[in-house]
Design an enzyme around this catalytic site. Sequence first.
Site, PDB file in Angstrom:
ATOM      1  N   ARG A 174       0.816  -1.214   0.000  1.00  0.00           N
ATOM      2  CA  ARG A 174       0.000   0.000   0.000  1.00  0.00           C
ATOM      3  C   ARG A 174       0.852   1.268   0.000  1.00  0.00           C
ATOM      4  O   ARG A 174       0.510   2.275   0.615  1.00  0.00           O
ATOM      5  CB  ARG A 174      -0.957   0.025   1.198  1.00  0.00           C
ATOM      6  N   SER A 260     -10.835  -0.030   3.411  1.00  0.00           N
ATOM      7  CA  SER A 260     -10.052  -0.340   4.608  1.00  0.00           C
ATOM      8  C   SER A 260      -9.370   0.934   5.094  1.00  0.00           C
ATOM      9  O   SER A 260      -8.593   1.543   4.364  1.00  0.00           O
ATOM     10  CB  SER A 260      -9.001  -1.401   4.300  1.00  0.00           C
ATOM     11  N   GLU A 398      -4.804   4.142   5.934  1.00  0.00           N
ATOM     12  CA  GLU A 398      -4.537   3.885   4.519  1.00  0.00           C
ATOM     13  C   GLU A 398      -4.944   5.052   3.623  1.00  0.00           C
ATOM     14  O   GLU A 398      -4.232   5.363   2.667  1.00  0.00           O
ATOM     15  CB  GLU A 398      -5.253   2.601   4.083  1.00  0.00           C
TER      16      GLU A 398
END
EC number: 1.3.1.98
Length: 406
Positions: A174, A260, A398
Amino acid sequence: MSDAPRFSELTTLRIGGPIARLSTATTQRDLVDLAVDAWESGEPWMALGGGSNLLVGDEGFEGTVIRVATRGIEVLPDASPGGLAATDDSVHRVRIRVQAGETWDDLVAWTVEQGYSGIEALSGIPGSVGAAPVQNIGAYGQELSSTLVAIEFLDEGASTPRRMTADELELGYRTSVLKQGLAGVVVSVELDLHDTAAERAVLGEAIGAPVAYAQLAGALGVQLGDRVPLARVREAVLALRASKGMVLDPDDPDSVSAGSFFTNPIVTERFARTLPADAPRWYLEPDEPDEVTPLSELASGSPLDAFLAHQASLEASAVSEPDAAPAETLVKLSAAWLIEHAGIRRGFALPGSRAAISSKHTLALTNRGGATAEELAQLARFVQGRVQSEFGLLLRPEPMLVGVEL
């Protein structure tokens, strides 16, 4: 700016204040020109794609927002792997270039229809193609880094895009150099996929890549490593994501989120052993470019202090001694498990708040109707605090945060 457009109208969280100046780019030339104009003005600027991985503060943005709405998918004449490692099935590869403003899931649907394999397990991920390499998106055993060849990137201050290979992007879990501070705009993305035409001629249908995720294999009723039709993979992934509120659906309040909200922590094996035995963990390959949670972000004043001090001394020794032992094995943990076992249930909300944990998945923070950025941030900080207190780990957000601090 009472009549100004608002981020709440342009993001999947439906949160965020007014935009001082909003410009929309529908062609690559538009995108370059608008970016150059914004940089020459010397005022703050930002690019906006699908708004699915973004939390903007209630005060909004006093600058220029460039909405990237470019379209186009092009099959390139050179289908050799090029920037990817050479393979025996080079003749069965297809190279495509996709404009940054294309919707990611529309791209996946198109590749499945064409019989191109490589990103089918990434079905249902919201957002634009241009945002995909920023986060190195991944799900259900596939990651963008496995198919990404290069991007066209317009550096801040430049007037002509340049080609950046996947290696130059330093893709990790990520993350990428784009997320870590390289300023500019993604113009297009180049992918290398598997063309299933030869298999279709024999089997009568397009077969996907080997299934690499246990939950997906279970949903498909197959074993890990089995190959099933592309359309079945896409259908199963969409159903799995929908069951978690991770597919945009106007009838599902749990989908009013940024997906998320926290990344799965990457820690040393030594630290992982301090967690309960039933805590899920995945051992990473030594060369896997994931980012380890720094010691400075682990809890201070917890029972883990002795371990942290010892680990810090080991790391210092490794730097000063050229013959030091290899780095310790890294382990990926489940952020969802940590949240749930810190006592935070699905559907939880702070008293009086309009932000809540999804009723389907503890990793998603949702806007239950009229939530402010500060309400969502308060909930995120509460989750971080509970997990840190219980397990000595600080979860990292995130989404990109603009005008919001956790």
